[in-house]
Design a protein around this motif. Structure first.
Motif, PDB file in Angstrom:
ATOM      1  N   TRP A 147       4.423 -15.233 -11.668  1.00 14.63           N
ATOM      2  CA  TRP A 147       4.230 -15.065 -10.232  1.00 14.63           C
ATOM      3  C   TRP A 147       5.521 -14.639  -9.540  1.00 14.63           C
ATOM      4  O   TRP A 147       5.512 -13.801  -8.636  1.00 14.63           O
ATOM      5  N   ARG A 148       6.635 -15.191  -9.977  1.00 12.73           N
ATOM      6  CA  ARG A 148       7.916 -14.810  -9.374  1.00 12.73           C
ATOM      7  C   ARG A 148       8.175 -13.318  -9.578  1.00 12.73           C
ATOM      8  O   ARG A 148       8.662 -12.635  -8.669  1.00 12.73           O
ATOM      9  N   ARG A 149       7.827 -12.793 -10.747  1.00 10.85           N
ATOM     10  CA  ARG A 149       7.987 -11.356 -10.993  1.00 10.85           C
ATOM     11  C   ARG A 149       7.105 -10.537 -10.057  1.00 10.85           C
ATOM     12  O   ARG A 149       7.530  -9.532  -9.482  1.00 10.85           O
ATOM     13  N   VAL A 150       5.867 -10.978  -9.902  1.00 12.45           N
ATOM     14  CA  VAL A 150       4.918 -10.257  -9.056  1.00 12.45           C
ATOM     15  C   VAL A 150       5.394 -10.256  -7.607  1.00 12.45           C
ATOM     16  O   VAL A 150       5.438  -9.219  -6.948  1.00 12.45           O
ATOM     17  N   TYR A 151       5.766 -11.415  -7.125  1.00 11.78           N
ATOM     18  CA  TYR A 151       6.190 -11.548  -5.726  1.00 11.78           C
ATOM     19  C   TYR A 151       7.443 -10.713  -5.442  1.00 11.78           C
ATOM     20  O   TYR A 151       7.527 -10.007  -4.428  1.00 11.78           O
ATOM     21  N   ASP A 152       8.424 -10.784  -6.348  1.00 10.86           N
ATOM     22  CA  ASP A 152       9.681 -10.065  -6.140  1.00 10.86           C
ATOM     23  C   ASP A 152       9.506  -8.549  -6.210  1.00 10.86           C
ATOM     24  O   ASP A 152      10.358  -7.799  -5.712  1.00 10.86           O
ATOM     25  N   ALA A 153       8.403  -8.091  -6.837  1.00  8.34           N
ATOM     26  CA  ALA A 153       8.183  -6.650  -6.981  1.00  8.34           C
ATOM     27  C   ALA A 153       7.648  -6.016  -5.705  1.00  8.34           C
ATOM     28  O   ALA A 153       7.635  -4.790  -5.572  1.00  8.34           O
ATOM     29  N   VAL A 154       7.218  -6.832  -4.749  1.00 11.45           N
ATOM     30  CA  VAL A 154       6.582  -6.307  -3.539  1.00 11.45           C
ATOM     31  C   VAL A 154       7.588  -6.295  -2.390  1.00 11.45           C
ATOM     32  O   VAL A 154       8.058  -7.342  -1.952  1.00 11.45           O
ATOM     33  N   ASP A 155       7.909  -5.093  -1.912  1.00  7.62           N
ATOM     34  CA  ASP A 155       8.783  -4.938  -0.754  1.00  7.62           C
ATOM     35  C   ASP A 155       8.034  -4.409   0.460  1.00  7.62           C
ATOM     36  O   ASP A 155       8.440  -4.652   1.592  1.00  7.62           O
ATOM     37  N   SER A 156       6.958  -3.654   0.218  1.00  5.63           N
ATOM     38  CA  SER A 156       6.212  -3.077   1.331  1.00  5.63           C
ATOM     39  C   SER A 156       4.792  -2.770   0.879  1.00  5.63           C
ATOM     40  O   SER A 156       4.432  -2.977  -0.294  1.00  5.63           O
ATOM     41  N   PHE A 157       4.007  -2.233   1.804  1.00  7.58           N
ATOM     42  CA  PHE A 157       2.620  -1.895   1.497  1.00  7.58           C
ATOM     43  C   PHE A 157       2.519  -0.870   0.374  1.00  7.58           C
ATOM     44  O   PHE A 157       1.497  -0.781  -0.318  1.00  7.58           O
ATOM     45  N   ARG A 158       3.559  -0.084   0.156  1.00  6.88           N
ATOM     46  CA  ARG A 158       3.535   0.940  -0.886  1.00  6.88           C
ATOM     47  C   ARG A 158       3.440   0.333  -2.288  1.00  6.88           C
ATOM     48  O   ARG A 158       3.112   1.032  -3.251  1.00  6.88           O
ATOM     49  N   ASP A 159       3.761  -0.951  -2.412  1.00  7.53           N
ATOM     50  CA  ASP A 159       3.695  -1.622  -3.713  1.00  7.53           C
ATOM     51  C   ASP A 159       2.322  -2.243  -3.977  1.00  7.53           C
ATOM     52  O   ASP A 159       2.126  -2.869  -5.025  1.00  7.53           O
ATOM     53  N   LEU A 160       1.396  -2.074  -3.046  1.00 10.11           N
ATOM     54  CA  LEU A 160       0.068  -2.668  -3.181  1.00 10.11           C
ATOM     55  C   LEU A 160      -0.993  -1.591  -3.371  1.00 10.11           C
ATOM     56  O   LEU A 160      -0.831  -0.451  -2.938  1.00 10.11           O
ATOM     57  N   GLU A 161      -2.113  -1.978  -3.987  1.00 13.17           N
ATOM     58  CA  GLU A 161      -3.235  -1.072  -4.151  1.00 13.17           C
ATOM     59  C   GLU A 161      -3.977  -0.925  -2.824  1.00 13.17           C
ATOM     60  O   GLU A 161      -4.032  -1.851  -2.004  1.00 13.17           O
ATOM     61  N   ALA A 162      -4.579   0.249  -2.628  1.00  8.17           N
ATOM     62  CA  ALA A 162      -5.247   0.572  -1.368  1.00  8.17           C
ATOM     63  C   ALA A 162      -6.349  -0.418  -0.966  1.00  8.17           C
ATOM     64  O   ALA A 162      -6.477  -0.738   0.222  1.00  8.17           O
ATOM     65  N   PRO A 163      -7.178  -0.935  -1.898  1.00  5.32           N
ATOM     66  CA  PRO A 163      -8.237  -1.863  -1.456  1.00  5.32           C
ATOM     67  C   PRO A 163      -7.700  -3.114  -0.764  1.00  5.32           C
ATOM     68  O   PRO A 163      -8.308  -3.581   0.212  1.00  5.32           O
ATOM     69  N   LEU A 164      -6.586  -3.652  -1.222  1.00 13.05           N
ATOM     70  CA  LEU A 164      -6.020  -4.827  -0.567  1.00 13.05           C
ATOM     71  C   LEU A 164      -5.454  -4.453   0.803  1.00 13.05           C
ATOM     72  O   LEU A 164      -5.640  -5.188   1.791  1.00 13.05           O
TER      73      LEU A 164
END
Length: 274
Positions: free
Chosen positions: A242-259
């Motif tokens: 989870w720490r890896r997942v959380y740290d990888a997200v800086d902005s909406f560009r790091d997320l998939e469009a459905p979310l």
């Protein structure tokens, strides 16, 4: 043999053959310079241009403004010759953007929280929503709460009593046709909006590229999904994963469009005037 060959370069170092380089100085506003030819001393207050070239406007202590051609070594600063140049144009100021891509509101004061709420299934969902949309939610005064499981939705709605001015937006994982999640979130009334994404867990709504992987591994049905993911990727425990997942997200560009679309619709719903 010439005189230069016999005695070396006899003109080397002579004042007529060596020129001391004159530094170029940007003529920033209020810079004080002296015109070398006339002795007029003043501060830079502007520029002009004619068929003769560029001119600088100098204003002296009495408020007299005169134009001077911006020629090489035409001015003095502290008695030393300089060549004035026009300052480079300032780059246009970019509006700061929040992690969601919206315009950031500077100097934001805390707003009284709305009665309306956004509910998510668990703490990881809440953390990612805050990571990307936290600024927007504070601007709008929207509180995000986690349900600790979708099975609690019915009881929470009974307790909350949604109505005009007290809407509830619900973000659901794995919201696909025929799923348990779909069954639990139908027929909840006009003051409740349910949106979601098709992924098994909100982790999977993070783009693989943001995590440096080609794709999310497939975990067989019946195996704990997070444990299976961490085992296949060598991420250690689910907590470490989870720490890896959380740290990888800086902005909406790091997320998939459905979310992204699901969360944006919820924010619009709970902030829309009745």
């Amino acid at each position: 043999m010439s005189a230069r060959d016999s005695y070396g370069d006899i003109y080397s170092g002579h004042g007529r053959t060596e020129k001391t380089p004159v530094p170029a100085v940007s003529a920033e506003r209020d810079l004080v310079v002296e015109d070398a030819a006339s002795g007029f001393c003043g501060a830079v207050v502007g520029f002009d241009r004619s068929y003769d070239g560029e001119f600088v406007k100098l204003e002296d202590a009495r408020g007299v403004v005169r134009l001077f051609a911006m020629r090489e070594a035409a001015f003095l600063i502290d008695g030393k010759p300089v060549t004035l140049t026009k300052p480079a144009p300032a780059a246009p100021k970019q509006q700061a953007r929040s992690a969601s891509g919206s315009t950031r509101v500077e100097g934001l004061r805390a707003r009284v929280a709305r009665t309306s709420r956004i509910w998510v299934e668990g703490v990881h969902d809440a953390a990612l929503v805050e990571r990307v949309w936290g600024h927007d939610l504070r601007v709008e005064g929207v509180v995000v709460e986690h349900l600790e499981g979708l099975d609690n939705l019915g009881a929470r709605l009974t307790e909350f009593e949604p109505g005009p001015g007290a809407r509830v937006g619900v973000l659901v994982d794995h919201l696909v046709s025929g799923s348990k999640e779909t069954h639990l979130t139908t027929g909840l009334g006009p003051h409740v909006l349910v949106t979601g994404h098709p992924y098994i867990d909100v982790w999977q709504a993070v783009r693989p590229a943001a995590l440096g992987i080609d794709a999310w591994p497939t975990v067989p049905r019946g195996e704990d999904w997070k444990s299976g993911i961490c085992a296949r990727l060598g991420w250690g425990t689910p907590q470490q994963g989870w720490r890896r997942v959380y740290d990888a997200v800086d902005s909406f560009r790091d997320l998939e469009a459905p979310l992204i679309g699901a969360v944006e619709r919820l924010i619009d719903f709970v902030t829309e005037p009745e």
